[in-house]
Design an enzyme around this catalytic site. Structure first.
Site, PDB file in Angstrom:
ATOM      1  N   ALA A 163       0.858  -1.179   0.000  1.00 34.48           N
ATOM      2  CA  ALA A 163       0.000   0.000   0.000  1.00 34.48           C
ATOM      3  C   ALA A 163       0.895   1.230   0.000  1.00 34.48           C
ATOM      4  O   ALA A 163       2.086   1.146   0.293  1.00 34.48           O
ATOM      5  CB  ALA A 163      -0.873  -0.018   1.252  1.00 34.48           C
ATOM      6  N   GLY A 175       0.319  -5.119   0.624  1.00 39.02           N
ATOM      7  CA  GLY A 175      -0.859  -5.095  -0.245  1.00 39.02           C
ATOM      8  C   GLY A 175      -0.579  -5.710  -1.607  1.00 39.02           C
ATOM      9  O   GLY A 175      -1.486  -6.246  -2.248  1.00 39.02           O
ATOM     10  N   GLU A 198      -1.053  -9.286  -1.131  1.00 32.15           N
ATOM     11  CA  GLU A 198      -2.475  -9.548  -0.852  1.00 32.15           C
ATOM     12  C   GLU A 198      -3.293  -9.544  -2.137  1.00 32.15           C
ATOM     13  O   GLU A 198      -4.148 -10.404  -2.347  1.00 32.15           O
ATOM     14  CB  GLU A 198      -3.002  -8.495   0.136  1.00 32.15           C
ATOM     15  CG  GLU A 198      -2.366  -8.649   1.513  1.00 32.15           C
ATOM     16  CD  GLU A 198      -2.842  -7.610   2.500  1.00 32.15           C
ATOM     17  OE1 GLU A 198      -2.504  -6.429   2.318  1.00 32.15           O
ATOM     18  OE2 GLU A 198      -3.556  -7.983   3.444  1.00 32.15           O
ATOM     19  N   GLU A 215       3.899  -5.842   7.046  1.00 30.36           N
ATOM     20  CA  GLU A 215       3.108  -4.796   7.711  1.00 30.36           C
ATOM     21  C   GLU A 215       3.466  -4.608   9.174  1.00 30.36           C
ATOM     22  O   GLU A 215       3.424  -3.498   9.696  1.00 30.36           O
ATOM     23  CB  GLU A 215       1.606  -5.111   7.580  1.00 30.36           C
ATOM     24  CG  GLU A 215       1.013  -4.789   6.214  1.00 30.36           C
ATOM     25  CD  GLU A 215       1.136  -5.927   5.214  1.00 30.36           C
ATOM     26  OE1 GLU A 215       1.948  -6.855   5.455  1.00 30.36           O
ATOM     27  OE2 GLU A 215       0.425  -5.890   4.184  1.00 30.36           O
TER      28      GLU A 215
HETATM   29  C1  3H9 Z   1       0.517  -2.411   3.338  1.00 31.78           C
HETATM   30  O1  3H9 Z   1       0.733  -2.853   2.251  1.00 31.78           O
HETATM   31  C2  3H9 Z   1      -0.799  -2.495   4.015  1.00 31.78           C
HETATM   32  C3  3H9 Z   1      -1.682  -3.496   3.317  1.00 31.78           C
HETATM   33  O2  3H9 Z   1      -1.940  -4.575   4.163  1.00 31.78           O
HETATM   34  C4  3H9 Z   1      -2.945  -2.830   2.817  1.00 31.78           C
HETATM   35  C5  3H9 Z   1      -4.004  -2.657   3.844  1.00 31.78           C
HETATM   36  C6  3H9 Z   1      -5.264  -1.983   3.419  1.00 31.78           C
HETATM   37  N1  3H9 Z   1       4.604   3.419  -0.078  1.00 31.78           N
HETATM   38  O3  3H9 Z   1      13.288   1.692   0.259  1.00 31.78           O
HETATM   39  P1  3H9 Z   1      13.693   2.389  -0.963  1.00 31.78           P
HETATM   40  C7  3H9 Z   1       9.346   4.694  -1.523  1.00 31.78           C
HETATM   41  S1  3H9 Z   1       1.698  -1.597   4.224  1.00 31.78           S
HETATM   42  C8  3H9 Z   1       5.103   4.604  -0.437  1.00 31.78           C
HETATM   43  O4  3H9 Z   1      14.691   3.465  -0.848  1.00 31.78           O
HETATM   44  P2  3H9 Z   1      14.792  -0.061  -1.975  1.00 31.78           P
HETATM   45  C9  3H9 Z   1      10.410   5.063  -0.528  1.00 31.78           C
HETATM   46  O5  3H9 Z   1       9.917   5.971   0.426  1.00 31.78           O
HETATM   47  C10 3H9 Z   1       3.086  -1.552   3.127  1.00 31.78           C
HETATM   48  N2  3H9 Z   1       6.384   4.794  -0.784  1.00 31.78           N
HETATM   49  O6  3H9 Z   1      14.149   1.382  -2.113  1.00 31.78           O
HETATM   50  C11 3H9 Z   1      11.459   5.661  -1.424  1.00 31.78           C
HETATM   51  O7  3H9 Z   1      11.043   6.972  -1.736  1.00 31.78           O
HETATM   52  P3  3H9 Z   1      12.101   8.133  -1.949  1.00 31.78           P
HETATM   53  C12 3H9 Z   1       3.773  -2.864   3.047  1.00 31.78           C
HETATM   54  C13 3H9 Z   1       7.186   3.747  -0.765  1.00 31.78           C
HETATM   55  O8  3H9 Z   1      14.994  -0.549  -3.351  1.00 31.78           O
HETATM   56  C14 3H9 Z   1      11.352   4.817  -2.693  1.00 31.78           C
HETATM   57  O9  3H9 Z   1      10.049   4.225  -2.650  1.00 31.78           O
HETATM   58  N3  3H9 Z   1       4.955  -2.724   2.260  1.00 31.78           N
HETATM   59  C15 3H9 Z   1       6.736   2.483  -0.382  1.00 31.78           C
HETATM   60  O10 3H9 Z   1      15.931  -0.018  -1.033  1.00 31.78           O
HETATM   61  C16 3H9 Z   1      12.377   3.730  -2.791  1.00 31.78           C
HETATM   62  O11 3H9 Z   1      12.359   2.964  -1.583  1.00 31.78           O
HETATM   63  C17 3H9 Z   1       6.118  -2.388   2.811  1.00 31.78           C
HETATM   64  O12 3H9 Z   1       6.225  -2.193   3.991  1.00 31.78           O
HETATM   65  C18 3H9 Z   1       5.390   2.334  -0.027  1.00 31.78           C
HETATM   66  N4  3H9 Z   1       4.869   1.145   0.322  1.00 31.78           N
HETATM   67  O13 3H9 Z   1      13.689  -0.961  -1.252  1.00 31.78           O
HETATM   68  C19 3H9 Z   1       7.279  -2.259   1.882  1.00 31.78           C
HETATM   69  N5  3H9 Z   1       7.775   1.608  -0.434  1.00 31.78           N
HETATM   70  O14 3H9 Z   1      12.893   7.707  -3.146  1.00 31.78           O
HETATM   71  C20 3H9 Z   1       8.026  -0.986   2.169  1.00 31.78           C
HETATM   72  C21 3H9 Z   1       8.830   2.317  -0.841  1.00 31.78           C
HETATM   73  O15 3H9 Z   1      11.272   9.331  -2.135  1.00 31.78           O
HETATM   74  N6  3H9 Z   1       9.090  -0.769   1.232  1.00 31.78           N
HETATM   75  N7  3H9 Z   1       8.487   3.605  -1.041  1.00 31.78           N
HETATM   76  O16 3H9 Z   1      12.906   8.129  -0.690  1.00 31.78           O
HETATM   77  C22 3H9 Z   1      10.280  -1.431   1.274  1.00 31.78           C
HETATM   78  O17 3H9 Z   1      10.476  -2.319   2.071  1.00 31.78           O
HETATM   79  C23 3H9 Z   1      11.359  -1.006   0.327  1.00 31.78           C
HETATM   80  O18 3H9 Z   1      11.048   0.288  -0.107  1.00 31.78           O
HETATM   81  C24 3H9 Z   1      11.502  -1.913  -0.914  1.00 31.78           C
HETATM   82  C25 3H9 Z   1      12.494  -1.241  -1.908  1.00 31.78           C
HETATM   83  C26 3H9 Z   1      12.055  -3.264  -0.461  1.00 31.78           C
HETATM   84  C27 3H9 Z   1      10.187  -2.087  -1.619  1.00 31.78           C
END
Ligand code: 3H9
Length: 690
Positions: free
Chosen positions: A63, A103, A106, A126
């Site tokens: 999400a 998400g 999911e 999450e």
């Molecule tokens: C969820 O899904 C809830 C569900 O159950 C739905 C319920 C209704 N959203 O980390 P990076 C941005 S909760 C917005 O440097 P990497 C991040 O801020 C979510 N932005 O890259 C950054 O922005 P900026 C569950 C996001 O390659 C840029 O993308 N998912 C999101 O080292 C690059 O990120 C997670 O918790 C996001 N979800 O790692 C996954 N994700 O360039 C969270 C990233 O402006 N994300 N951004 O600084 C991660 O773990 C890592 O970002 C990922 C990439 C492994 C994906």
């Protein structure tokens, strides 16, 4: 559909493409777009099946975290996307690659099939954001992977590699050309009339007693974090309730966690980590391939391992052949342990060992792009090393010190071109701990700073930029934290009571247990070195120092005897007797100190010191301080770090506590001018996080 989602035709299969860089997060427009595309797919007689895929570097990584602070009422939810897929009369196969998380997984589980690239990972992380999977993840995953695996995946938030995801039944097939594979699979499903829905499946047979035991283990390990506990409960609903009833409960639990302080704190930390790693300067980093480490003790050996792990060539310099042999032994021991525990293959071990060379002369570093000094914490000795490095290295080689508190500007004076000198403060064990304080002395060039940040990212560390001062960000905060705990002892609390109060707050370990682990003699020496000028009018006397000394000269290792020796009660009594004796000798009447008072004072002291650190420019922003404390000092992530915890508690209350502390403790405990200004202006520290 929307700009972020399109429907392409691959013959009779409709391919829905989400194109929302950088990570295809499921923002409102994406959710609406996918629902519209599924509608078009269902209605189009020329299409027999669908594929859900993404452009860019990854399938949906979750999400959109940024939307959680202010969710828009009435907008299509991720559950609505899953429902659209569930109701689609044509099979839809998800084509997974990169990091299919939250998400994203999911939605993929609501599809009728899933294929993944060999390098892809899936996960429901999450809980790391203080949430639970809120779009059916706690219900569909147990149906696909079984109760035990789902519980483990959901409560750990772990990334699961493709092969394991296949073995668990989360995905159906692995292939390199995942789009072609998904199209083929979708077409075959349409032909056979298969339309399997995860929601319709029964949870495979499971061992209820083992499941309950695993849930209890999650509760024990949570240490104050709510999300894993609630998430475990939600997995339990999959075992006992009808799908829709359980889904409704999951949704309510998600909303309640989302609106709570813990998730707010963890989301703050997610953004804070990324902000801290960004370069504040425009300069391009220099290339770094050859590295050197001076000193092969615990820190130097750990740093060499960290560098070799990241693929750098390393030359480790020690003073003599026996010292080289000892360093080599330390390094080999790290890798041997990793191989024994199955974390590293023998081939990879050999490759990493081969990247590390050894020498007894600094001249061996003549070709290095970056040298990290990690010898004893002695300014004169370090100055000698820097002087010698200045003579033997290239003029553009970056010279870094791993010092944890010494003045790096003074070290830079020993080098002919000081703009190439900075601090790289690793935490022990250096190859494990993620935090890296990048200490920025006065004259360091922008390019050198940018290079240090790039190296930090390549080492997979969490870099944070700090200014020069005694202890930089982390150890300076720690010193205040320790002092205020010592004052609690002097107020009458016992060491294990202070530890218990802070562990109750969520700290990984109380300060006295830490001192004990480090060896009390070290703790005592540090305390002596850092002993603040006490206000002569203060009623405080150094009972803590006295206790340390008693421990040091006794046969045991330290104050934490009570923790490590058998028969905790007897040891508590022994420590109590020591404190009583010290108090009596100083004419102090001990009184009980409530845990809440200890917690409040520790928080106030840390927020106050943080405000001073900010005002001096030692930290660039409050959230950098939070990142340091969480990643290097066991501060509970679910509190977001001390500055976030201060905001959450209310800065006016923090200031009031500080005024009390100042009145009692005197010099060195003045409320920070910045804290006073924030309170006067009704602002919080979060407003400074840019
Ligand atoms: C969820 O899904 C809830 C569900 O159950 C739905 C319920 C209704 N959203 O980390 P990076 C941005 S909760 C917005 O440097 P990497 C991040 O801020 C979510 N932005 O890259 C950054 O922005 P900026 C569950 C996001 O390659 C840029 O993308 N998912 C999101 O080292 C690059 O990120 C997670 O918790 C996001 N979800 O790692 C996954 N994700 O360039 C969270 C990233 O402006 N994300 N951004 O600084 C991660 O773990 C890592 O970002 C990922 C990439 C492994 C994906």
């Amino acid at each position: 559909m929307t700009d972020l989602v399109r429907l392409e035709r691959h013959g009779d299969v409709g391919v829905i493409v989400i194109d929302h860089p950088p990570v295809n997060a499921l923002s409102i427009a994406v959710r609406e777009g996918v629902i519209a595309a599924v509608g078009l797919l269902a209605a189009d007689p020329g299409l027999v099946a669908g594929v859900l895929s993404c452009a860019g570097r990854t399938f949906v990584a979750g999400a959109d975290i940024r939307e959680f602070n202010a969710p828009r009422a009435g907008a299509a939810s991720t559950n609505d996307v899953c429902r659209a897929l569930d109701h689609c009369p044509k099979p839809v196969v998800a084509a997974l690659f990169g990091t299919t998380l939250g998400g994203g997984l999911e939605v993929a589980m609501a599809c009728h099939g899933r294929v993944i690239t060999p390098g892809g990972v899936v996960g429901l992380p999450e809980v790391k954001l203080g949430l639970l999977p809120g779009a059916g993840g706690t219900q569909r995953l147990p149906r696909l992977a079984g109760a035990a695996a789902a519980l483990e995946m959901i409560t750990s938030g772990r990334h699961v590699p493709a092969a394991e995801a296949l073995a668990l039944g989360v995905v159906d097939e692995i292939g390199t050309d995942v789009l072609a594979l998904a199209v083929e699979r979708a077409r075959a499903m349409a032909r056979s009339g298969a339309l399997p829905r995860a929601r319709d499946r029964a949870v495979p047979d499971f061992d209820r007693a083992a499941f309950e035991t695993a849930v209890q283990a999650v509760q024990r390990r949570a240490r104050g974090a709510q999300a894993p506990v609630v998430a475990a409960e939600a997995v339990g609903w999959a075992l006992d309730l009808a799908f829709d009833d359980a889904l409704a409960r999951e949704g309510a639990a998600f909303q309640s966690l989302r609106a709570g302080a813990q998730s707010r704190a963890l989301r703050h930390l997610f953004m804070a980590e990324r902000l801290a790693a960004k370069s504040p300067v425009a300069a391009e980093p220099w290339p770094v391939a050859q590295t050197g480490v001076v000193g092969g003790g615990t820190m130097g050996a750990g740093i060499a391992v960290a560098l070799a792990d990241a693929g750098f060539a390393v030359t480790l310099v020690e003073v003599s052949e026996p010292a080289v042999a000892a360093a080599r032994g330390r390094i080999e021991a790290v890798y041997t342990r990793q191989v024994a525990s199955g974390r590293l293959s023998g081939t990879e071990q050999q490759a990493r060992l081969a990247r590390i060379g050894y020498a007894t002369e600094l001249a061996a570093l003549a070709g290095a792009d970056l040298v990290i000094e990690a010898i004893i914490e002695d300014l004169a000795a370090k100055q000698d090393v820097f002087r010698a490095l200045s003579a033997v290295t290239r003029r553009d080689a970056i010279l870094a010190s791993n010092t944890s508190y010494l003045d790096i500007d003074v070290l830079a004076d020993a080098v002919d071109n000081p703009e190439r000198v900075l601090g790289l403060h690793f935490f022990s064990p250096a190859h494990v701990m993620r935090l890296l304080e990048i200490v920025r002395p006065r004259r360091v060039s922008d390019a050198v700073l940018a290079t240090a940040l790039a190296v930090g990212r390549r080492l997979r560390k969490q870099p944070v930029i700090a200014g020069v001062c005694d202890g930089f960000i982390g150890n300076r905060m720690l010193a205040k934290w320790r002092q205020i705990c010592d004052f609690a002892l002097e107020d009458g609390a016992l060491p294990h009571e202070v530890d218990a109060a802070l562990e109750g707050f969520g700290m990984a370990m109380g300060p006295y247990a830490v001192a004990d682990m480090a060896g009390l003699d070290i703790g005592w020496a540090m305390r002596k070195r850092r002993a603040p000028e006490r206000d002569p009018a203060s009623r405080y006397v150094p009972i803590a120092d006295w206790l340390c000394e008693a421990g040091r000269f006794g046969q045991k290792t330290g104050l934490g005897w009570y923790r490590h020796e058998g028969g905790k009660r007897e040891i508590d009594q022994a420590v109590t007797a020591l404190v009583e004796q010290a108090s009596a000798a100083r004419g102090i009447v001990r009184r009980a100190v409530p845990a809440a008072r200890i917690e409040a004072r520790v928080l106030a002291a840390m927020v106050n010191e943080g405000a001073k650190i900010l005002a001096e420019g030692v930290a660039l922003r409050p959230s950098d301080i939070d990142v340091v404390l969480v990643h290097g000092y066991g501060y509970p992530a679910w509190r977001g770090g001390p500055m976030q915890a201060g905001d959450e508690a209310g800065l006016a209350g923090i200031l009031a506590t500080m005024r009390e502390i100042h009145a009692e403790c005197g010099v060195g405990w003045e409320p920070a001018a910045l804290l006073e200004r924030m309170v006067a202006e009704g602002r919080d520290f979060a407003s400074l996080n840019v």
